[in-house]
Write a protein that holds these residues in place. Sequence first.
Motif, PDB file in Angstrom:
ATOM      1  N   GLY A 249       0.820  -1.209   0.000  1.00  0.00           N
ATOM      2  CA  GLY A 249       0.000   0.000   0.000  1.00  0.00           C
ATOM      3  C   GLY A 249       0.850   1.253   0.000  1.00  0.00           C
ATOM      4  O   GLY A 249       0.556   2.237  -0.697  1.00  0.00           O
ATOM      5  N   SER A 250       1.945   1.235   0.778  1.00  0.00           N
ATOM      6  CA  SER A 250       2.824   2.401   0.852  1.00  0.00           C
ATOM      7  C   SER A 250       3.511   2.662  -0.487  1.00  0.00           C
ATOM      8  O   SER A 250       3.587   3.813  -0.945  1.00  0.00           O
ATOM      9  N   ALA A 251       4.017   1.594  -1.121  1.00  0.00           N
ATOM     10  CA  ALA A 251       4.701   1.758  -2.411  1.00  0.00           C
ATOM     11  C   ALA A 251       3.726   2.197  -3.497  1.00  0.00           C
ATOM     12  O   ALA A 251       4.063   3.029  -4.354  1.00  0.00           O
ATOM     13  N   SER A 252       2.513   1.657  -3.480  1.00  0.00           N
ATOM     14  CA  SER A 252       1.506   2.050  -4.473  1.00  0.00           C
ATOM     15  C   SER A 252       1.157   3.521  -4.344  1.00  0.00           C
ATOM     16  O   SER A 252       0.950   4.219  -5.344  1.00  0.00           O
ATOM     17  N   LEU A 253       1.110   4.004  -3.107  1.00  0.00           N
ATOM     18  CA  LEU A 253       0.791   5.416  -2.896  1.00  0.00           C
ATOM     19  C   LEU A 253       1.938   6.309  -3.362  1.00  0.00           C
ATOM     20  O   LEU A 253       1.707   7.399  -3.904  1.00  0.00           O
ATOM     21  N   VAL A 254       3.186   5.867  -3.152  1.00  0.00           N
ATOM     22  CA  VAL A 254       4.333   6.623  -3.665  1.00  0.00           C
ATOM     23  C   VAL A 254       4.238   6.718  -5.183  1.00  0.00           C
ATOM     24  O   VAL A 254       4.392   7.809  -5.770  1.00  0.00           O
ATOM     25  N   GLU A 255       3.973   5.598  -5.839  1.00  0.00           N
ATOM     26  CA  GLU A 255       3.890   5.602  -7.302  1.00  0.00           C
ATOM     27  C   GLU A 255       2.731   6.465  -7.783  1.00  0.00           C
ATOM     28  O   GLU A 255       2.845   7.177  -8.786  1.00  0.00           O
ATOM     29  N   ALA A 256       1.602   6.413  -7.082  1.00  0.00           N
ATOM     30  CA  ALA A 256       0.453   7.243  -7.459  1.00  0.00           C
ATOM     31  C   ALA A 256       0.806   8.726  -7.375  1.00  0.00           C
ATOM     32  O   ALA A 256       0.448   9.522  -8.255  1.00  0.00           O
ATOM     33  N   ALA A 257       1.503   9.123  -6.314  1.00  0.00           N
ATOM     34  CA  ALA A 257       1.889  10.529  -6.145  1.00  0.00           C
ATOM     35  C   ALA A 257       2.870  10.966  -7.228  1.00  0.00           C
ATOM     36  O   ALA A 257       2.762  12.078  -7.777  1.00  0.00           O
ATOM     37  N   VAL A 258       3.834  10.096  -7.552  1.00  0.00           N
ATOM     38  CA  VAL A 258       4.814  10.417  -8.595  1.00  0.00           C
ATOM     39  C   VAL A 258       4.128  10.582  -9.943  1.00  0.00           C
ATOM     40  O   VAL A 258       4.318  11.572 -10.657  1.00  0.00           O
ATOM     41  N   ALA A 259       3.301   9.604 -10.309  1.00  0.00           N
ATOM     42  CA  ALA A 259       2.661   9.624 -11.629  1.00  0.00           C
ATOM     43  C   ALA A 259       1.716  10.806 -11.777  1.00  0.00           C
ATOM     44  O   ALA A 259       1.725  11.508 -12.800  1.00  0.00           O
ATOM     45  N   LEU A 260       0.892  11.046 -10.765  1.00  0.00           N
ATOM     46  CA  LEU A 260      -0.093  12.120 -10.860  1.00  0.00           C
ATOM     47  C   LEU A 260       0.590  13.482 -10.920  1.00  0.00           C
ATOM     48  O   LEU A 260       0.216  14.347 -11.733  1.00  0.00           O
ATOM     49  N   SER A 261       1.609  13.692 -10.096  1.00  0.00           N
ATOM     50  CA  SER A 261       2.292  14.993 -10.090  1.00  0.00           C
ATOM     51  C   SER A 261       3.030  15.236 -11.410  1.00  0.00           C
ATOM     52  O   SER A 261       3.057  16.363 -11.915  1.00  0.00           O
ATOM     53  N   ARG A 262       3.607  14.197 -11.994  1.00  0.00           N
ATOM     54  CA  ARG A 262       4.304  14.358 -13.268  1.00  0.00           C
ATOM     55  C   ARG A 262       3.332  14.717 -14.391  1.00  0.00           C
ATOM     56  O   ARG A 262       3.631  15.585 -15.243  1.00  0.00           O
ATOM     57  N   LEU A 263       2.174  14.084 -14.417  1.00  0.00           N
ATOM     58  CA  LEU A 263       1.186  14.400 -15.464  1.00  0.00           C
ATOM     59  C   LEU A 263       0.671  15.824 -15.320  1.00  0.00           C
ATOM     60  O   LEU A 263       0.440  16.517 -16.315  1.00  0.00           O
ATOM     61  N   ILE A 264       0.487  16.256 -14.088  1.00  0.00           N
ATOM     62  CA  ILE A 264       0.032  17.633 -13.859  1.00  0.00           C
ATOM     63  C   ILE A 264       1.126  18.621 -14.277  1.00  0.00           C
ATOM     64  O   ILE A 264       0.845  19.651 -14.915  1.00  0.00           O
TER      65      ILE A 264
END
Length: 565
Positions: A249-264
């Motif tokens: 769960g922790s790693a998935s949340l890190v990846e979600a934050a990275v991906a979403l911030s990069r797209l923005i």
Amino acid sequence: MVRALSPAISDHRAMRVLASLTAYNRVQGTIELVDAAKHVQEVLLEEAGDSLEVELVKFGGTNVPDWVSSPTGWAIHEARVKVEGGQELTLESHPTLAAAHSPPGSAEAEAIVIDRYWWRPESYSSAKGKVVVSPGDPYIVYRLAGDAGAAAVAFYSESAPPDAVPYKSLFLSRGEAANGSLPAVSIPRSMVEPLRHGRRLSVVVDSDVRRDPGFPIVIAWLGDKDGKGPAAMAHVCHPTPGANDNGSGSASLVEAAVALSRLIDRGQLPQPEATVRFVWVPEYTGSAVALTKTLKGQVTQLLNFDMVGVEPGGGNGPLRVVASSLSALGQADAALQEAAETSAELLGFDSLRLVPYEGGSDHDVASALGIPSAMLNGWPDVNYHTDIDDLDSVSRRMLRLSSLIASSSLYILAKSPPDPTAFRSRLVSTLSRRHYLNGDQVAASLAASLMSRALGLQEASAPPEGWPPKVDTVVKVKPPMIEGPRVIARRSLDAAIRVEELLATSGPMASTVYLREGLMLAAPERPLGEVVALLAAEYGTASVSAERLTELVNLLADVKLLELG
């Protein structure tokens, strides 16, 4: 939106983060938990887009609300267990061997196995000078064994693989641990049978009980730091390896934050007006502090990600969307269900299930505070809370799926939150259908009637005759939640023992039904009879008793944890 996010998700990066987290012994109260949180912060600062701000804050155990247990600071150096004439285990090979927060000590004595009626003090009448071996609640067993003059305690799990060493945590307060001399360890189930025949057990624990080094919370956000908006949360704690629980769960949340911030940052997704947050916490202690102090009033909806990395099959269960408590259903549920279904279809995943609220993670805290909080969770997990919850049990496909669900559901909530009415109708129809298939027509009817009415659905019908039961008692004042029997035990061990007996004899869902959802639904002015009917609509008529719920609230009222009207 899901299609836009999918190519930005890197399961390789998520697996690298997970592998790093498993190296830390992330027990609450240890410095390695702080180090793991710092690692999460460093990865975000290095990998995420510039639009993502990151902060690590620390709090002390005295800041934790009294309805959640806060453990002592703790460091483990060595642990050994040896059965007379047989197997020897060491901490190096089994990192969960020492029960978390155990004081230092050693013992070599005859073992006494207390499995049936482990919650009864009389079961410990012959425990003096012996090593108590039990599968019961660690804190309660530890207290009863200590009162009986036992030499040490060894816990095992009845559901874990036979040779796995379970993770057991005492959550002793600093005073309890500093004044204690009873060492506590965990042993595999396969070791128990020889101990039933009079074998001696040698136990060694070398640990330090100390002031806690601070409990960490990592907060990353997109938007105004002080703004309101939805959040995604994962608990970063648990001992090494802890790959699925909850490195996944922790790693998935890190990846979600990275991906979403990069797209923005690239302009491929517009930044929402609402503030979007990602939060990593120690389970319960951290979420309680985050939602009542650090981020008080700022989180409008919460998504919780706990154990999301294991493929279904081979004894492991489906990936589940776990609904909020009926007391706090909201847009979080609808967004998580919508994102999970869309992501699963896109990635060809066909083992997704919607289930009613189930307690056991940080969504409990949010729901108890009235914040809608749905959870993504894979259950059951055959390696749950053991030393074999390692990297080889987690798949990159599941990390990719859960990261995509986390990023897309959070973005949906912030940008275009769905109408929760459709989700509520779906939950009611799903539960009604399952009750009918299980032959529980009363529960199916209650879901279509009283539950529908409680959720504000127009299609509510009349409840079956005799429901709700005639129990007019109401709860006037209560804490947001009671994290577990150890919270009760710190008020009254006798009351906690009676609660443990009630839960142990009430089925596998008893803790959720009575100590979680039952108390959350027991809002002021709602008679307990209506609470019982709503619980039956959620979990089935066989899972709930008006008499047991009434007994529970009376016990809690006696120890001043709640007040009856």
